[in-house]
Motif scaffolding. Structure first.
Motif, PDB file in Angstrom:
ATOM      1  N   ALA A  26       5.815   4.962 -29.577  1.00 42.06           N
ATOM      2  CA  ALA A  26       5.342   5.928 -30.571  1.00 42.06           C
ATOM      3  C   ALA A  26       4.437   6.975 -29.939  1.00 42.06           C
ATOM      4  N   ALA A  27       3.719   6.565 -28.891  1.00 44.58           N
ATOM      5  CA  ALA A  27       2.823   7.493 -28.197  1.00 44.58           C
ATOM      6  C   ALA A  27       3.561   8.382 -27.202  1.00 44.58           C
ATOM      7  N   GLY A  28       4.886   8.162 -27.056  1.00 48.33           N
ATOM      8  CA  GLY A  28       5.679   9.034 -26.211  1.00 48.33           C
ATOM      9  C   GLY A  28       5.971   8.521 -24.817  1.00 48.33           C
ATOM     10  N   LYS A  29       5.635   7.266 -24.516  1.00 49.28           N
ATOM     11  CA  LYS A  29       5.913   6.720 -23.193  1.00 49.28           C
ATOM     12  C   LYS A  29       7.409   6.477 -23.006  1.00 49.28           C
ATOM     13  N   GLN A  30       7.885   6.561 -21.773  1.00 49.81           N
ATOM     14  CA  GLN A  30       9.266   6.230 -21.441  1.00 49.81           C
ATOM     15  C   GLN A  30       9.492   4.721 -21.595  1.00 49.81           C
ATOM     16  N   ILE A  31      10.763   4.325 -21.749  1.00 49.43           N
ATOM     17  CA  ILE A  31      11.074   2.928 -22.026  1.00 49.43           C
ATOM     18  C   ILE A  31      10.530   1.992 -20.942  1.00 49.43           C
TER      19      ILE A  31
END
Length: 326
Positions: free
Chosen positions: A284-289
């Protein structure tokens, strides 16, 4: 501002610690007794709220039900105290959900759940308002588990898919009491964006006999089977405890991520929920998988060093310290 909605259970946990689990007809002296706030839904909402990097402003909302007993108010206030929006946690006549948890000194646990208010949900309760925020826009992510009736979970998943809302689904406990239920459970996986399972859940979905000492290499093959056969559009994530985590994006070979080794294992209760919350909070915070998987793995490694479910769930600052040490 990213928003995560968790639809699921709220339970009050009654925890007994013992050297060994008694056999049938046997009575043993327990080492300790404690009570904790829990329920997979509530744990995952709390874990997401705590684990999400604060600089990204992730908001978490819990949707669920508690009873009119003494546990209900405690369950709601506990979540609210950690910043989870509980405005959609309803109160129904009767008992709240309760879990009886037996924890061995080794850290392994056995859990019995009495659903209580969690069982009052019906598919008719699943409407667009579930996914709508106060300003009328839709939530970014819907988190689901299996401590509500399966037909309710199925309806929520279908609704989210129709509205193009990302679903993170942890099918735990696996619905497999009848062949029809298992078939529905497997069919539900096709519309999931993030599918999170542990080793035994993976094997049950595939129809394999769960084994105690399956190697991580064997699980890589099983994860690929699950994705190809049941969840071709999903990012599949398999937690393996001390062996690490497997993840596979759609159409890619699975990757094994080494574990973060805890100093000691006190209680595995809540570790899976901590992983999910860490992963979802990071996504949700935009980090990559790949980074989100490591964030979740660090959260789980912290959780097993503490007793209880809710009390063991780590904060973002703790996760950062673990991740930065590697």
């Amino acid at each position: 501002m990213p928003h995560v909605t968790v639809l699921g259970s709220l339970n009050y946990d009654l925890v007994v610690t013992t050297p060994v689990v008694p056999r049938g007809g046997e009575t043993l002296h327990a080492s300790s007794f404690a009570t904790h706030r829990g329920g997979k839904g509530a744990n995952q909402a709390l874990a997401t709220a705590r684990a999400a990097p604060k600089s990204h402003g992730v908001k978490v909302r819990m949707v669920g039900r508690v009873g009119t007993d003494q546990f209900g108010a405690v369950l709601k206030s506990g979540l609210a105290g950690d910043g989870v929006d509980v405005s959609r946690v309803g109160v129904v006549d009767g008992a709240s959900g309760v879990a009886v948890i037996i924890v061995e000194h080794s850290g392994e646990n056995r859990i019995l759940v009495c659903a209580g208010a969690n069982d009052s949900w019906t598919p008719a309760d699943i409407t667009n308002s579930l996914l709508e925020l106060d300003d009328g826009i839709l939530t970014d992510v819907l988190v689901l588990q299996n401590e509500l009736p399966l037909a309710v979970v199925h309806s929520a998943l279908a609704l989210a898919h129709s509205l193009d809302v990302t679903v993170a689904y942890n099918p735990s406990p696996i619905a497999a009491s009848t062949s029809e239920e298992l078939a529905m459970q497997r069919e539900m996986l096709r519309d999931v964006v993030y599918l999170l399972v542990n080793e035994s859940e993976l094997q049950l979905l595939l129809g394999d006999v769960p084994a105690e000492h399956t190697t991580a290499e064997a699980m890589l093959s099983s994860a690929m089977r699950l994705q190809h056969e049941m969840a071709p559009k999903s990012t599949v994530i398999v937690t393996l405890g001390g062996q690490g985590v497997i993840y596979a994006l759609p159409g890619t070979a699975p990757v094994l991520v080494p574990p973060y080794k805890p100093a000691r294992v006190v209680d595995t209760t809540g570790a899976g929920d901590s992983f999910l919350g860490g992963f979802v909070g990071a996504v949700a915070a935009g980090k990559q998988i790949a980074d989100a998987v490591r964030w979740g793995a660090a959260a789980g490694s912290i959780a097993v060093t503490r007793a209880g479910a809710e009390e063991s769930i780590p904060f973002a600052e703790e996760i950062i310290r673990v991740v930065s040490q590697v």
